[in-house]
Design a protein around this motif. Structure first.
Motif, mmCIF file in Angstrom:
data_model
loop_
_atom_site.group_PDB
_atom_site.id
_atom_site.type_symbol
_atom_site.label_atom_id
_atom_site.label_comp_id
_atom_site.label_asym_id
_atom_site.label_seq_id
_atom_site.Cartn_x
_atom_site.Cartn_y
_atom_site.Cartn_z
ATOM 1 N N ILE A 34 21.899 -38.765 13.457
ATOM 2 C CA ILE A 34 20.730 -38.843 12.582
ATOM 3 C C ILE A 34 19.441 -38.756 13.385
ATOM 4 C CG2 ILE A 34 20.423 -41.369 12.580
ATOM 5 C CD1 ILE A 34 20.340 -39.325 9.420
ATOM 6 N N GLU A 35 19.521 -39.103 14.653
ATOM 7 C CA GLU A 35 18.306 -39.113 15.484
ATOM 8 C C GLU A 35 18.006 -37.732 16.066
ATOM 9 O OE1 GLU A 35 17.418 -42.730 17.596
ATOM 10 O OE2 GLU A 35 17.236 -43.073 15.445
ATOM 11 N N LYS A 38 14.625 -36.507 15.278
ATOM 12 C CA LYS A 38 13.595 -37.557 15.316
ATOM 13 C C LYS A 38 12.241 -37.048 15.802
ATOM 14 C CE LYS A 38 12.787 -42.083 17.301
ATOM 15 N NZ LYS A 38 13.257 -43.109 18.219
ATOM 16 N N MET A 43 8.282 -26.888 9.682
ATOM 17 C CA MET A 43 7.304 -26.507 8.642
ATOM 18 C C MET A 43 6.512 -27.717 8.193
ATOM 19 S SD MET A 43 9.182 -23.538 6.425
ATOM 20 C CE MET A 43 10.488 -24.499 5.743
ATOM 21 N N GLY A 44 6.146 -28.534 9.133
ATOM 22 C CA GLY A 44 5.325 -29.707 8.844
ATOM 23 C C GLY A 44 6.127 -30.897 8.353
ATOM 24 N N MET A 45 7.416 -30.708 8.117
ATOM 25 C CA MET A 45 8.194 -31.828 7.559
ATOM 26 C C MET A 45 8.943 -32.553 8.673
ATOM 27 S SD MET A 45 9.549 -30.454 3.923
ATOM 28 C CE MET A 45 10.212 -28.912 4.434
ATOM 29 N N PRO A 46 9.107 -33.866 8.546
ATOM 30 C CA PRO A 46 9.783 -34.633 9.594
ATOM 31 C C PRO A 46 11.193 -34.097 9.830
ATOM 32 C CG PRO A 46 8.801 -36.113 7.988
ATOM 33 C CD PRO A 46 8.657 -34.754 7.454
ATOM 34 N N ILE A 48 13.942 -35.524 10.815
ATOM 35 C CA ILE A 48 15.048 -36.306 10.254
ATOM 36 C C ILE A 48 15.265 -35.938 8.789
ATOM 37 C CG2 ILE A 48 15.793 -38.618 9.594
ATOM 38 C CD1 ILE A 48 14.579 -39.705 12.086
ATOM 39 N N LEU A 49 14.164 -35.799 8.074
ATOM 40 C CA LEU A 49 14.255 -35.466 6.651
ATOM 41 C C LEU A 49 14.915 -34.108 6.453
ATOM 42 C CD1 LEU A 49 13.424 -36.728 3.967
ATOM 43 C CD2 LEU A 49 11.269 -35.483 4.111
ATOM 44 N N VAL A 52 18.671 -34.439 7.299
ATOM 45 C CA VAL A 52 19.420 -35.103 6.222
ATOM 46 C C VAL A 52 19.586 -34.162 5.040
ATOM 47 C CG1 VAL A 52 19.313 -36.938 4.489
ATOM 48 C CG2 VAL A 52 18.844 -37.466 6.870
ATOM 49 N N TRP A 56 23.097 -32.818 3.536
ATOM 50 C CA TRP A 56 23.274 -33.089 2.110
ATOM 51 C C TRP A 56 23.692 -31.814 1.386
ATOM 52 C CZ3 TRP A 56 19.401 -37.117 -0.123
ATOM 53 C CH2 TRP A 56 19.725 -37.447 -1.445
ATOM 54 N N LEU B 67 11.516 -43.421 5.562
ATOM 55 C CA LEU B 67 12.743 -42.731 5.140
ATOM 56 C C LEU B 67 13.902 -43.663 4.821
ATOM 57 C CD1 LEU B 67 12.620 -39.750 7.656
ATOM 58 C CD2 LEU B 67 11.961 -39.764 5.247
ATOM 59 N N PHE B 222 2.680 -34.135 4.728
ATOM 60 C CA PHE B 222 3.310 -34.609 5.955
ATOM 61 C C PHE B 222 2.367 -34.506 7.153
ATOM 62 C CE2 PHE B 222 7.081 -35.817 4.182
ATOM 63 C CZ PHE B 222 7.716 -34.825 3.460
#
Lengths: 71, 1068
Positions: A34-35, A38, A43-46, A48-49, A52, A56, B67, B222
């Protein structure tokens, strides 16, 4: 190619494959994997997100194929 | 602000719309065009998992801790990957057993335990209370944002109360409109599915608005949060995760999606087709992905906009503060959908549990029999549902406001406590009641200590001290940091509760033994996919239990007259029977269906009590002497003791055995004569009095009383005085089939107890003397009085029943002629059968009082003084079959009598096998021979199998019992009985020993070809001839398998001339 696709479909339709997916899902969704995202952003998004969300969607796809294979 | 009552009015209108949808769905179901029985609706119904917590709590959590809201949705995804293994099994087991809640599921698995059912029901009530409170808090907060405080009739009314009253009333009216034995509510499922769509659409709408209309893109949010994190370190944690907490929450949500009462209800109870699960396995995770798509956007958007108010309410305050009133109203309806669905389903599920596992068992033990309960049950259900909402309301008032997400996590951890018992019950046969109770109770208590108390401590000084300092100032026992592991509060609770729960479940299960009931249920759960193990009724009782009307009346008490009639009509249609023509066997099947239906309506604990109504006899022990008993009885044998039965019985009960005395004598006289005080005595009489009486005509009740006694005792002895009197009193009053069924069932029950029959020797003519005063009886029907004649009448009636009138007349005329001439039944010989001489076709004279006039039109004229041995019985049956075949060539004896044979524990193939005969079975592989042998042994014959195969292989492939096999091999293998295939004297000796001790022997000689190769054909032929003679003398049956391809024609012919050929059916 057709034979490979056919045997892949056979693989994805088996109960044991679901058990494998279950175990792999736990591994992919937890530490340390998951890290992986980290310190990144995509594209500007974290990271980890994004990680996941990708796992998913992968699981949804695998379950979708399982359902299709068996119906 | 939107007008003061507009939001409330819209909410009420929305609830009315839901009611209309439910009505429509129910009407469609009644007309046979269900809108609910499809996989998409099923998948949407699982989305009841998404409650007000997602709408409000997730956003609040995302705004506070980043999160870390995600694990709550990852657990369900992982549960879906295991869905086809775990959930499907839960569905199958629940459908087979008509289990309608998680408490039924767990209590049924562990021996229909009332205690476990009650614990789970109470745990569920406590568990959902904070969750319901969460819904009320969320909705009321939104309502106040939109409409301000409510004023009704000039008085300010708390929003929470308004919401609680509305939703509680709706739930009570909606969820308890009728008592469905299967607990399926199509209207409810339709509403939940509709609400799932509404909340998803609402969430996506507001998400799009915030992400794209307000901020111009997701990435924008973000990047601005990232900038904020650089300036304010507190915001750095928004994009980081804490691994331990992440894992703990994933685990808790994994268990929650399986065992939360509402999830179990929609996923298992409301499921109409197992295959729908496959689509739900990917649709449900897809739904969760979509509904969580914009959670970070809304949460962090709210932070960036510095939106006023609680973070939990960002989803409504953002559009509201930006002037989007209608969008806010739509979001409010979305949140209302989420909360309503949760409260509806949860209150139905928990209401059912409270009724089945707490209230019904209590009610049944206090209510008079015959009272109509259907209306009472429905009202109780409504009150339970109101109670659930009311407790939620009280909780919401009693605790200080917390982040909503935390309230939800408390419930999740509580739901996790059911996991060991439930999952263990599904996959582990050794899990038993004691282990489950220990695990559940300890997990529950520890959960209350580590999770519940910390959340309600605020505002209560003594609880705050406990949290801070630990009990008695022992810091190591602080609830939020047990044993100083320094975990976060939730990981601490999850870790310790599951560790203790699982450990106690496993350790206590391993160190205690399950009851016989539990073992059978365990197999039926764990081996549900194995057909043979799926039917735990090992005693397929053919005892009649009243008429169809009696059954319907019993059912109607609990589910109403109309519903009972519909159920019974449905069962009769399936059995192709009618109320007037239902046979004893069909009534028995109806009874099984009745139990299932009752389980669905009132739960397994209550059903158990209903079935055992008025027939429970508690085992008690007399004061035990320290000497050894004078009579050394063996459990499983049936003893016939004419003169000293009561002395032997007293001897047992004064040496630690729990006794039950069934007698025609006066109980006071028995007690005073034999000195026992505590042992229950049941008098067979139609009188009523202060002592226990059972009418001698009520054989089903008598049997159930004895059975329940034996099952509830660890070491029991039963005395019956006497079956002879029962048979005499019931002659002509009770159907002979009922008497036979009773005696046969007692024979089966006799294997689990010490059974003493106080019978005259002349009546027990088939018994075998053990001592001067005590005999042993086997095969009671052939040992006691005229029962064998009764049996012949039942069989002959079954054989004649399918003939036309003319055929029947011809057959009975011919048979009666043979009976009159003495050629039908085998020749009589006086005296009871004695094992020291070979049993032959003896027929003894019957005592005068046993005579019965048998003449009926179209029936056989059977001599009144008739007693048949097993052999003479089957000889007569075959003779009758031959006569019938002359008039009806299509008559098939085995097919006609197969069910009847099985109902008396006999293999149908026994009809084809004449005692004293050696049969040859010609087939390439011995599979049919071994299957036949296994079938005969399973139905009560004593078997000996001489085979060249390894006994373990025979057991695995053909279910041949290990102890019956002699392995023909030159090797000497430990653990197996072996014999050298060339050592014929030894083989003969083993066969003689077996025939000497067996009661009803069958021998299978498999491996003739092997014997021939080890010696020669002539030697083997001589061996077979000598054994054939012994078989004829001892009235045994021998089956000889040969592979016809291994012998030449002449050899085959010579063998065939020594034996009868047995042609095997297509399959066994």
């Amino acid at each position: 190619m057709l034979a490979m696709a056919s045997s892949l479909r056979d693989l994805l339709g088996q109960k044991e494959f679901l058990a494998y997916l279950f175990v792999v899902g736990w591994l992919l969704f937890n530490w340390p994997l998951i890290e992986l995202g980290k310190d990144y952003s995509i594209m500007g998004m974290p990271g980890i997100l994004v990680y996941v969300a990708c796992v998913w969607m992968l699981l949804i796809l695998a379950l979708f194929i399982f359902e299709r294979r068996d119906s | 602000m939107i007008g003061s009552h507009i939001a409330l009015t819209v909410m009420v209108l929305y609830l009315l719309l839901l009611f209309a949808i439910a009505q429509y769905a129910d009407r469609r179901k009644l007309s046979g065009r269900s809108i609910v029985a499809n996989p998409y609706v099923y998948a949407l119904s699982l989305c009841v998992y998404v409650s007000a917590w997602t709408f409000y709590g997730s956003i609040g959590r995302a705004a506070s801790t980043g999160l870390e809201f995600l694990p709550i949705y990852l657990g369900p995804i992982l549960a879906m990957t295991a869905g086809w293994i775990i959930i499907r099994k839960m569905i199958r087991v629940s459908k087979e057993r008509r289990l309608t809640s998680i408490s039924d599921f767990i209590s049924f698995r562990y021996g229909r335990s009332y205690a476990i059912g009650a614990v789970v029901a109470i745990l569920s009530l406590i568990m959902v209370t904070p969750y319901v409170a969460l819904q009320l808090i969320a909705i009321s907060a939104s309502l106040e944002i939109l409409s301000g405080q409510h004023i009704i009739l000039g008085y300010p009314v708390e929003s929470k109360l308004v919401v609680a009253v509305l939703l509680g009333t709706f739930a009570a009216i909606f969820g308890a409109r009728h008592l469905d034995p299967m607990e399926r509510h199509e209207g409810l499922v339709a509403v939940v599915a509709f609400e799932s769509l509404v909340k998803l659409v609402a969430f996506l709408f507001v998400g799009f608005y915030v992400a794209f209309s307000v901020f111009g893109g997701y990435g924008n949010i973000f990047s601005r949060i990232a900038d904020l994190a650089l300036k304010i370190p507190a915001y750095e944690t928004l994009v980081d995760v804490e691994p331990t907490l992440w894992l703990s929450l994933t685990l808790a949500s994994f268990f929650a999606v399986l065992f939360l009462p509402r999830q179990f209800h929609v996923m298992v109870v409301e499921n109409s087709d197992e295959t729908h699960l496959k689509k739900a396995m990917w649709l449900f995770p897809l739904y969760l992905l979509l509904i969580n798509l914009f959670v970070p956007a809304i949460a962090w958007g709210g932070l960036l906009l510095s939106t006023p108010g609680l973070k939990d309410t960002f989803i409504i305050t953002i559009p509201y503060s930006l002037g989007q009133d209608w969008l806010s109203l739509f979001v409010f309806i979305g949140g209302t959908s989420a909360a309503t669905a949760m409260i509806l389903v949860e209150s139905v599920a928990v209401g059912t549990m409270l009724q089945n596992d707490l209230e019904m068992p209590y009610l049944l033990s206090r209510m008079k029999s015959g009272k109509d309960l259907a209306g009472t049950l429905l009202n109780m259900r409504r009150l339970n549902m109101l109670l659930v909402v009311f407790l939620g309301y009280l909780y919401s008032r009693a605790v200080a406001y917390q982040i909503l997400a935390e309230i939800g996590i408390v419930s999740f951890i509580a739901a996790s406590q059911m996991a060991p018992a439930a999952l263990g019950g599904l996959f582990w046969k050794k899990g038993n009641r004691k282990g489950a109770f220990a695990g559940l109770a300890s997990g529950f208590l520890l959960w209350a200590y580590t999770a519940l108390i910390p959340t309600i401590a605020s505002g209560h000084a003594w609880l705050e001290d406990l949290i801070r300092d630990g009990p008695l100032s022992l810091a190591i026992l602080r609830p939020t940091n047990l044993f100083g592991l320094d975990l976060d509060i939730w990981s601490n609770s999850i870790f310790w509760t599951l560790l203790v729960n699982c450990s106690l479940y496993v350790l206590v299960s391993l160190s205690s033994k399950p009851s016989a009931d539990e073992s059978v249920t365990a197999s039926s759960f764990v081996d549900i996919w194995n057909d043979k193990a799926a039917a735990p009724e090992e005693e397929r009782s053919a005892v009649r239990r009243g008429s169809v009307e009696d059954l319907e009346a019993t059912l109607a008490r609990y589910i109403g007259d109309a519903a009972a009639k519909v159920q019974v009509d449905r069962y009769l249609e399936r059995l192709k029977a009618s109320r007037e023509t239902a046979s004893a066997g069909q009534i028995e099947q109806l009874w099984t269906e009745l139990e299932k239906t009752l389980t669905g309506s009132v739960g397994p604990s209550a059903t158990r009590m209903i079935v055992q109504d008025q027939i429970t006899v508690r085992p008690v022990m007399e004061a035990a002497k320290e000497t050894l008993p004078a009579y050394d009885l063996v459990k499983g044998k049936i003893y016939v003791i004419p003169a000293i039965a009561y002395e032997v019985f007293t001897d047992q009960i004064t040496h630690g055995v729990e006794g039950l005395c069934i007698t025609h004598r006066q109980p006071e006289e028995v007690r005073s004569s034999y000195g026992f005080k505590e042992t229950p005595i049941i008098k067979l009489s139609d009188e009523r009095g202060s002592d226990r009486y059972i009418s001698p005509q009520n054989l089903p009740l008598l049997f159930m009383t004895i059975k329940s006694f034996v099952e509830s005792s660890k070491n029991s002895v039963v005395l019956i005085d006497s079956i002879e009197t029962l048979v005499r009193e019931n002659a002509g009053r009770v159907p002979e089939r009922d008497i036979l069924d009773f005696v046969y069932q007692m024979e089966i029950l006799g294997s689990r107890t010490y059974l003493i029959l106080a019978e005259r020797q002349q009546f027990a003519h088939g018994s075998r003397s053990l001592t001067a005063e005590i005999s042993e009886a086997r095969e009671l029907i052939f040992s006691l009085g005229p029962l064998s004649t009764y049996l012949f009448r039942v069989f002959s009636e079954a054989m004649l029943s399918h003939l036309g009138e003319a055929e029947r007349s011809s057959v009975t005329a011919q048979a009666n002629e043979m009976i009159d001439s003495g050629a039908f039944f085998e020749a009589a010989a006086a005296g009871p059968a004695d094992r020291s001489s070979p049993p032959d076709d003896s027929v003894a004279a019957c005592e005068p009082e046993m005579r019965t006039a048998m003449t009926r039109d179209g029936s056989l004229t059977i001599p009144p003084n008739m007693l048949l041995t097993r052999r003479s019985f089957f000889v007569a049956v075959r003779r009758l079959a031959r006569i019938i075949k002359q008039h009806n060539p299509s008559f098939d004896l085995s097919a006609e009598l197969a069910d009847l044979m099985r109902s008396y524990g006999r293999s149908p193939y026994e009809l084809s096998l004449i005692p004293g005969t050696t049969y040859i079975i010609a087939e390439e592989k011995p599979s049919k021979s071994l299957e036949l042998f296994s079938d005969l042994v399973a139905h009560g014959m004593d078997g000996l199998c001489l085979s060249r195969y390894n006994p373990q292989i025979l057991q695995e492939r053909y279910n041949v019992p290990d102890g019956t096999v002699i392995w023909l091999t030159q090797k000497s293998e430990q653990g197996f009985r072996t014999v050298d295939p060339s050592n014929f004297p030894r083989l003969s000796g083993m066969i003689s020993d077996f025939l000497g001790r067996a009661n009803y022997p069958v021998i299978l000689l498999e491996g003739m070809g092997y014997l021939i190769t080890q010696s020669n054909y002539e030697t083997v032929l001589r061996f077979v001839q000598s054994q054939r003679d012994e078989i004829a003398l001892k009235n045994a049956i021998m089956l000889v398998h040969i592979d016809p391809l291994s012998l030449d024609t002449k050899e085959l012919h010579r063998l065939g001339s020594e034996m009868e050929t047995l042609s095997m059916p297509g399959s066994l």
